[in-house]
Design a protein around this motif. Structure first.
Motif, PDB file in Angstrom:
ATOM      1  N   LEU A 144      74.041  27.142  20.430  1.00 50.01           N
ATOM      2  CA  LEU A 144      74.086  28.524  20.913  1.00 50.01           C
ATOM      3  C   LEU A 144      72.692  29.131  20.965  1.00 50.01           C
ATOM      4  O   LEU A 144      71.854  28.858  20.092  1.00 50.01           O
ATOM      5  N   VAL A 145      72.489  29.968  21.970  1.00 48.71           N
ATOM      6  CA  VAL A 145      71.303  30.813  22.033  1.00 48.71           C
ATOM      7  C   VAL A 145      71.801  32.233  21.836  1.00 48.71           C
ATOM      8  O   VAL A 145      72.605  32.736  22.626  1.00 48.71           O
ATOM      9  N   LEU A 146      71.316  32.871  20.752  1.00 54.45           N
ATOM     10  CA  LEU A 146      71.691  34.246  20.434  1.00 54.45           C
ATOM     11  C   LEU A 146      70.507  35.153  20.738  1.00 54.45           C
ATOM     12  O   LEU A 146      69.353  34.792  20.463  1.00 54.45           O
ATOM     13  N   VAL A 147      70.816  36.322  21.302  1.00 50.62           N
ATOM     14  CA  VAL A 147      69.762  37.271  21.656  1.00 50.62           C
ATOM     15  C   VAL A 147      70.154  38.673  21.194  1.00 50.62           C
ATOM     16  O   VAL A 147      71.330  38.965  20.981  1.00 50.62           O
ATOM     17  N   ARG A 148      69.141  39.521  21.078  1.00 50.36           N
ATOM     18  CA  ARG A 148      69.340  40.952  20.817  1.00 50.36           C
ATOM     19  C   ARG A 148      68.056  41.671  21.179  1.00 50.36           C
ATOM     20  O   ARG A 148      66.981  41.068  21.244  1.00 50.36           O
ATOM     21  N   LYS A 149      68.160  42.977  21.431  1.00 45.96           N
ATOM     22  CA  LYS A 149      66.986  43.746  21.863  1.00 45.96           C
ATOM     23  C   LYS A 149      66.014  43.993  20.721  1.00 45.96           C
ATOM     24  O   LYS A 149      64.811  43.932  20.904  1.00 45.96           O
ATOM     25  N   ASN A 150      66.535  44.329  19.534  1.00 44.78           N
ATOM     26  CA  ASN A 150      65.672  44.508  18.371  1.00 44.78           C
ATOM     27  C   ASN A 150      66.420  44.068  17.125  1.00 44.78           C
ATOM     28  O   ASN A 150      67.607  43.785  17.169  1.00 44.78           O
ATOM     29  N   ARG A 151      65.715  44.008  16.013  1.00 41.92           N
ATOM     30  CA  ARG A 151      66.277  43.426  14.793  1.00 41.92           C
ATOM     31  C   ARG A 151      67.452  44.200  14.212  1.00 41.92           C
ATOM     32  O   ARG A 151      68.162  43.675  13.364  1.00 41.92           O
ATOM     33  N   ASN A 152      67.693  45.425  14.648  1.00 50.94           N
ATOM     34  CA  ASN A 152      68.825  46.208  14.144  1.00 50.94           C
ATOM     35  C   ASN A 152      70.060  46.125  15.038  1.00 50.94           C
ATOM     36  O   ASN A 152      71.097  46.695  14.711  1.00 50.94           O
ATOM     37  N   ASP A 153      69.935  45.446  16.165  1.00 55.21           N
ATOM     38  CA  ASP A 153      71.072  45.277  17.079  1.00 55.21           C
ATOM     39  C   ASP A 153      71.883  44.045  16.674  1.00 55.21           C
ATOM     40  O   ASP A 153      71.360  43.111  16.070  1.00 55.21           O
ATOM     41  N   PRO A 154      73.156  44.023  17.062  1.00 59.62           N
ATOM     42  CA  PRO A 154      73.954  42.821  16.782  1.00 59.62           C
ATOM     43  C   PRO A 154      73.541  41.671  17.692  1.00 59.62           C
ATOM     44  O   PRO A 154      73.092  41.872  18.817  1.00 59.62           O
TER      45      PRO A 154
END
Length: 183
Positions: free
Chosen positions: A161-171
């Motif tokens: 899996l490749v997981l992404v998020r906009k910033n460290r506080n986002d899911p």
């Protein structure tokens, strides 16, 4: 009729009547057969997994499968999500988009009486050391699906899996899933 009129004409009757009505309005309704309300608010991150952490993301992924909840599952997918698997018969990789995956998963959950997903082989923090917004995770899994007609399917495999998020506080959201199942 005469006794009722006599009762109503007593000076204390309206006071007793109004007091009785007032007390009835102030006392909450009570159902002795109903369970008591839990006054402690339930935190969905505690129950289902907190997708701000990679481990919590996988906990929530498992909860979506265990509950057969396509809405919960859909919240884990990035808008640019792509699912890829290897078609052994044609010896090619095949892919589909988020919409196809959400629809396929919805149909799977509706056809199943139960699903049991177990993630295995996870080493915390080894996948996010280089970035707070991108994680590459490879995990083994065991999946059992029991259909409504009592037919059962079991299999194991690996999901990259490749997981992404906009910033460290986002899911975390899943952008890519390369499935190497043995189904």
């Amino acid at each position: 009729y005469f006794n009722l009129m006599k009762l109503l004409s007593r000076p204390s009757f309206p006071v007793v009547l109004l007091t009785t009505i007032g007390l009835m309005l102030l006392i909450p309704a009570c159902n002795p057969f109903a369970p008591a309300l839990n006054e402690v608010p339930t935190d969905e991150n505690t129950l289902l997994g907190n997708p701000i952490t990679v481990r919590g993301f996988f906990d929530r992924f498992r909860a979506a499968y265990q509950l057969r909840d396509s809405t919960l599952y859909g919240q884990l997918l990035s808008p640019k999500f792509k699912f890829t698997y290897h078609d052994f018969a044609a010896n090619v990789d095949r892919s589909w988009t988020r919409d196809v995956d959400a629809n396929t998963t919805y149909r799977l959950f509706r056809a199943a009486r139960s699903t049991n997903l177990q993630w295995t082989q996870y080493q915390p923090n080894s996948d996010t050391l280089s970035s707070d917004t991108l994680a590459n995770v490879e995990r083994s899994f065991l999946l059992t699906i029991e259909q409504r007609d009592n037919e059962q399917f079991s299999g194991s495999g690996t999901a990259r899996l490749v997981l992404v998020r906009k910033n460290r506080n986002d899911p975390w959201r899943m952008r890519n899933w390369y499935d190497r199942s043995e189904f």
